[in-house]
Design an enzyme around this catalytic site. Structure first.
Site, PDB file in Angstrom:
ATOM      1  N   GLU A  46     -21.933 -16.489  39.967  1.00 22.43           N
ATOM      2  CA  GLU A  46     -21.386 -17.639  39.245  1.00 22.43           C
ATOM      3  C   GLU A  46     -20.372 -18.341  40.132  1.00 22.43           C
ATOM      4  O   GLU A  46     -19.647 -17.707  40.894  1.00 22.43           O
ATOM      5  CB  GLU A  46     -20.697 -17.185  37.943  1.00 22.43           C
ATOM      6  CG  GLU A  46     -20.011 -18.350  37.231  1.00 22.43           C
ATOM      7  CD  GLU A  46     -19.546 -18.035  35.818  1.00 22.43           C
ATOM      8  OE1 GLU A  46     -19.387 -16.851  35.478  1.00 22.43           O
ATOM      9  OE2 GLU A  46     -19.343 -19.004  35.060  1.00 22.43           O
ATOM     10  N   CYS A 237     -20.131 -19.310  32.188  1.00 29.29           N
ATOM     11  CA  CYS A 237     -19.501 -20.481  31.567  1.00 29.29           C
ATOM     12  C   CYS A 237     -19.643 -21.713  32.458  1.00 29.29           C
ATOM     13  O   CYS A 237     -19.515 -22.840  31.976  1.00 29.29           O
ATOM     14  CB  CYS A 237     -18.035 -20.200  31.294  1.00 29.29           C
ATOM     15  SG  CYS A 237     -17.789 -18.793  30.219  1.00 29.29           S
ATOM     16  N   ASN A 352     -25.808 -19.544  27.711  1.00 27.78           N
ATOM     17  CA  ASN A 352     -24.913 -18.472  28.133  1.00 27.78           C
ATOM     18  C   ASN A 352     -23.976 -18.123  26.991  1.00 27.78           C
ATOM     19  O   ASN A 352     -23.212 -18.981  26.539  1.00 27.78           O
ATOM     20  CB  ASN A 352     -24.070 -18.898  29.338  1.00 27.78           C
ATOM     21  CG  ASN A 352     -23.043 -17.830  29.695  1.00 27.78           C
ATOM     22  OD1 ASN A 352     -23.410 -16.701  30.018  1.00 27.78           O
ATOM     23  ND2 ASN A 352     -21.774 -18.181  29.597  1.00 27.78           N
ATOM     24  N   GLU A 353     -24.051 -16.905  26.536  1.00 26.08           N
ATOM     25  CA  GLU A 353     -23.172 -16.391  25.480  1.00 26.08           C
ATOM     26  C   GLU A 353     -23.145 -17.302  24.254  1.00 26.08           C
ATOM     27  O   GLU A 353     -22.102 -17.511  23.650  1.00 26.08           O
ATOM     28  CB  GLU A 353     -21.760 -16.163  26.027  1.00 26.08           C
ATOM     29  CG  GLU A 353     -21.717 -15.081  27.074  1.00 26.08           C
ATOM     30  CD  GLU A 353     -20.321 -14.696  27.525  1.00 26.08           C
ATOM     31  OE1 GLU A 353     -19.385 -15.475  27.293  1.00 26.08           O
ATOM     32  OE2 GLU A 353     -20.182 -13.607  28.116  1.00 26.08           O
TER      33      GLU A 353
HETATM   34  O1  AHR Z   1     -18.191 -13.368  34.148  1.00 26.15           O
HETATM   35  C1  AHR Z   1     -17.190 -14.249  33.765  1.00 26.15           C
HETATM   36  C2  AHR Z   1     -17.511 -14.981  32.475  1.00 26.15           C
HETATM   37  O2  AHR Z   1     -17.609 -14.087  31.419  1.00 26.15           O
HETATM   38  C3  AHR Z   1     -18.822 -15.698  32.452  1.00 26.15           C
HETATM   39  O3  AHR Z   1     -18.710 -16.975  32.892  1.00 26.15           O
HETATM   40  C4  AHR Z   1     -19.201 -15.725  31.006  1.00 26.15           C
HETATM   41  O4  AHR Z   1     -20.567 -15.704  30.812  1.00 26.15           O
HETATM   42  C5  AHR Z   1     -18.440 -14.587  30.408  1.00 26.15           C
HETATM   43  O5  AHR Z   1     -17.670 -15.014  29.351  1.00 26.15           O
END
Ligand code: AHR
Length: 778
Positions: A46, A237, A352-353
């Site tokens: 990321e 994120c 994502n999440e």
């Molecule tokens: O790994 C850090 C963050 O944790 C990532 O961006 C997110 O997916 C999670 O909340």
């Protein structure tokens, strides 16, 4: 130390603890456990903590595109009597909104860049420089490019003749460093007075696999050492929000790419490391690419439905870019960008999440659209969607060492008819320092559990991967770096150990600690809310037909108010504050095997009810009804799996709630309907796993000792025949809080060794706080 016996039906060899206690485990080579699929283990990249720009992406010039400016171009300085400013006219491309306007008053004037906290100059290394220039008033002449120290000492230079005036033109050159300097600069000087415009200035050291727009070698090599089977990218994120990552802006010539402000993690991103480079990196690492796409949602960000088609098209185009034939629009783009052969991407994660009703609907739409066009794609959901069969679901866990030790059993209890699991993000983030030994040991216990359940858990990845020292948006991170150094935290090394000692097939190991494997759930009851006002009545606790507790609810005598504004009047317990996490408890910490019944009504607010059971001091287990913005119900506790059920709580309606504790199990009822039965986990502080590496013909035994004492085993390897050399690999250290640093970086790293087994029975001591791998020829 807890006594533990691990047995199986067809015992072929036995490992016996001889110190401290009479504990043994047997496991069967006749009865195989699951085959470990091809996707263990992977990485999650990321753009966080400057992982890419100023990190893995090897570009050394910061703000080479002149787009980051708080006045004059940031990270650039003038040399001599030169002056500079920002120009917004006659630009290089539609993506470039600004260029540097540089006035040279005499020969030798120019500008210099500091890079990302200093440019690492290494003697003998050849750097590739390039820049775009447009000159005014027919200026032509020589431009000298120099690698230099802070004081301006020349550490290698080259001269380029700028032959064209008035038009943007790219010039490239190579410079071999004549000296080393860690916090160096890159300077551009003109041979005479005049006005020039500069844009897209670039400087690369030799890159991983010598890719032109490639990756920093030491960092990419650390990824390669993980032998990742897949690479999830680019977030996290990072893919969310108004400035979200949009892959179509990140392909093609770098000067035509739009940079973005990474609003989630707080810094600008050039997109020089774009979608194509990610796919190329995955290929270079031998990893399956796994691209995460946005579905119009994110943490605190939401786009309404009318945009959904756009997000779906973006996902479809991404697949076409990666896999399409060169006759397709995006396949042709890929070929133009240097990779005519398809990348053959098979995995994509939708969101994502994300969770809740909107995610549910959007997921289904996107899933169907992708599967219609690309039936071979494997699609990953963030949570299990209701009314739809998911292929793979991606839970995340950031927690304490204890939670990870307990998590060793997580998937033993998982319903084999439920979707497969990609455990996409996990790390000890509390009580793990900046990445210490106990964190790595606890994560290893958890991973041992994932590996043991490989029929369900088909892939996993630690997170996050990188941190640039001095730029911390998250803690901890697997690989730490500055401009010239890097090291792995103990968790990184645990990942290396698991990835490099991956059996193809597991032996079935059954764990049994002799008596009750898991302690009963024990403790008080409690009530709470999250940013919600609610009422509770008809509260009753019964055990074996005997009423333990039935408050009249006309006062709060006997209640323990922890947080929130509570009152008891007219038979109603009421919470009226708007605070997150309010709580009031009562009852006895010794209570077990009881049934709690009550009625609950939401008055106002954003969520539903928090009903606690088994409360011990600060240890809390609660059924969260209408949690996560009133989208789901789930038990929250360190020793439970957080399984989310879609559901919401209506305002003004009285609900009947029943929580029934039976030993280590809990039955959760809403309005008379059994919603879920869940079992408490208790992993202790050790974990074991074994299997066979068919190609090497070797048995692999992994053992995690999370206790403060070494344990000695007599290993009876039986027919697996550990006679001769047993190779050992051990990750341990002086104390559980030990961490790695730049100096010395090799503090907590796996150490290789061997022991001799004179017969099929030999002794081995596993150190305190350790992760061990033993290998012997079968
Ligand atoms: O790994 C850090 C963050 O944790 C990532 O961006 C997110 O997916 C999670 O909340």
């Amino acid at each position: 130390m807890r006594n533990r016996i691990i047995t199986s039906i067809f015992s072929l060899f036995t490992v016996v603890f001889s110190a401290m206690s009479q504990v043994s485990f047997d496991f069967s080579t006749a009865q195989r456990g699951p085959v470990i699929g091809p996707l263990h283990y992977g990485i999650f990249y990321e753009e966080i903590n400057h992982a890419g720009d100023g990190g893995l992406y090897a570009e050394l010039i910061r703000n080479g595109s002149m787009e980051e400016n708080s006045g004059n171009p940031d990270y650039w300085w003038t040399i001599g009597d030169a002056t500079f400013s920002i120009s917004s006219k006659n630009l290089l491309s539609a993506a470039q909104k600004r260029a540097m306007h540089l006035n040279l008053t005499k020969a030798g004037d120019g500008t210099r860049n500091i890079g990302f906290w200093g440019i690492n100059i290494v003697r003998g290394q050849t750097y590739r420089a390039s820049f775009w220039v447009r000159t005014a008033n027919n200026w032509t002449g020589d431009v000298t490019l120099t690698l230099e120290s802070y004081e301006g000492a020349d550490l290698g230079h080259t001269t380029v003749h700028v032959s064209e005036a008035g038009q943007w033109k790219k010039y490239t050159a190579e410079i071999t460093a004549t000296g080393s300097y860690q916090l160096g600069w890159f300077a551009i000087r003109g041979s005479k007075a005049g006005t020039i415009y500069l844009d897209c200035v670039s400087l690369f050291p030799p890159t991983f696999k010598n890719r032109e727009n490639g990756m920093r070698r030491d960092l990419a090599e650390k990824l390669a050492a993980l032998h990742p089977r897949f690479m999830r990218f680019p977030g996290g994120c990072y893919i969310e929000g108004g400035n979200r990552y949009q892959w179509r802006h990140t392909v093609g010539p770098v000067e035509e790419r739009l940079g973005i402000y990474n609003s989630h993690w707080g810094y600008p991103v050039s997109n020089g490391m774009g979608y194509h480079e990610f796919l190329q990196l995955a290929e270079d690492l031998g990893a399956e690419p796994l691209f995460v796409v946005n579905v119009g949602m994110g943490h605190g960000w939401f786009q309404d439905y009318q945009h959904i088609e756009g997000f779906i098209q973006e996902a479809l185009d991404a697949i076409e870019y990666a896999n399409g034939d060169v006759t397709t629009k995006w396949g042709a783009e890929r070929a133009k960008n240097g990779h005519p052969a398809p990348f053959n991407m098979k995995y994509m994660e939708i969101g994502n999440e994300n969770s809740g009703k909107d995610y549910n609907e959007r997921y289904i739409l996107m899933h169907k659209a992708i599967k219609d066009k690309y039936p071979g794609m494997h699609l990953i959901a963030n949570v299990e969607t209701q009314g739809f069969r998911n292929e793979i679901v991606d839970p995340h866990l950031y927690s304490t060492p204890d939670r990870f030790f307990n998590g060793y059993f997580t998937y033993d209890l998982y319903d084999r008819n439920d979707p497969q699991i990609y455990f996409g993000e996990y790390a000890v983030t509390q009580g793990g320092g900046r990445g210490n030994l106990i964190a790595a040991v606890a994560e290893s216990a958890f991973m041992t559990g994932l590996e043991r359940n490989s029929d369900i858990v088909i892939m996993s990845s630690y997170a996050p991967l990188f941190i640039r020292t001095g730029w911390q948006a998250w803690n901890p991170n697997a690989i730490v770096f500055d401009q010239n150094r890097s090291y792995g935290i103990p968790s990184y090394w645990a990942q290396v150990m698991f990835a490099n000692n991956r059996p193809d097939k597991l032996y079935r190991v059954t764990i049994n600690d002799g008596s009750s494997p898991v302690d009963p759930i024990q403790g008080k009851i409690g009530f709470g809310t999250y940013r919600t006002q609610a009422e509770y009545k008809d509260i009753k606790v019964v055990k074996n037909g005997v009423t333990l507790f039935e408050p009249d609810l006309n006062n709060l005598d006997g209640w323990n108010r922890i947080s929130g504004t509570w009152s008891a009047e007219g038979g109603i317990l009421k919470q009226t504050s708007g605070n997150p996490d309010t709580l009031i408890t009562c009852g006895s910490p010794d209570w077990t095997d009881y049934t709690l019944t009550l009625k609950a009504r939401k008055i106002s607010g954003s969520e539903g009810f928090l009903i606690s059971f088994g409360v011990q001091n600060r240890e809390l287990r609660r059924w969260n009804l209408g949690g996560w913005n009133n989208s789901t119900h789930a038990v929250e506790a360190d020793d439970f799996i957080e399984e989310h059920l879609a559901g919401s709580i209506e305002t003004g309606k009285w609900y009947d709630i029943k929580i029934e504790l039976k030993g280590s199990e809990v039955n959760l009822y809403l309005d008379g309907k059994l919603m879920k039965t869940q079992k408490r986990l208790k992993g202790g502080r050790s974990a074991v796993d074994a299997g066979i590496d068919e190609s090497a013909g070797e048995v692999i035994l992994k053992y995690v000792n999370g206790t403060d004492k070494p344990v000695t085993y007599t290993i009876n390897s039986g027919k697996t025949g550990a006679v001769g050399t047993v190779k050992t690999l051990t990750l341990t250290g002086d104390n559980p809080n030990a961490e790695n640093t730049y100096e010395p970086p090799e503090n907590i790293v796996p150490k290789a060794g061997s022991v001799q087994a004179d017969s099929a029975k030999f002794q081995y001591t596993f150190p305190a706080y350790s992760v061990s791998v033993l290998r012997w020829k079968k």
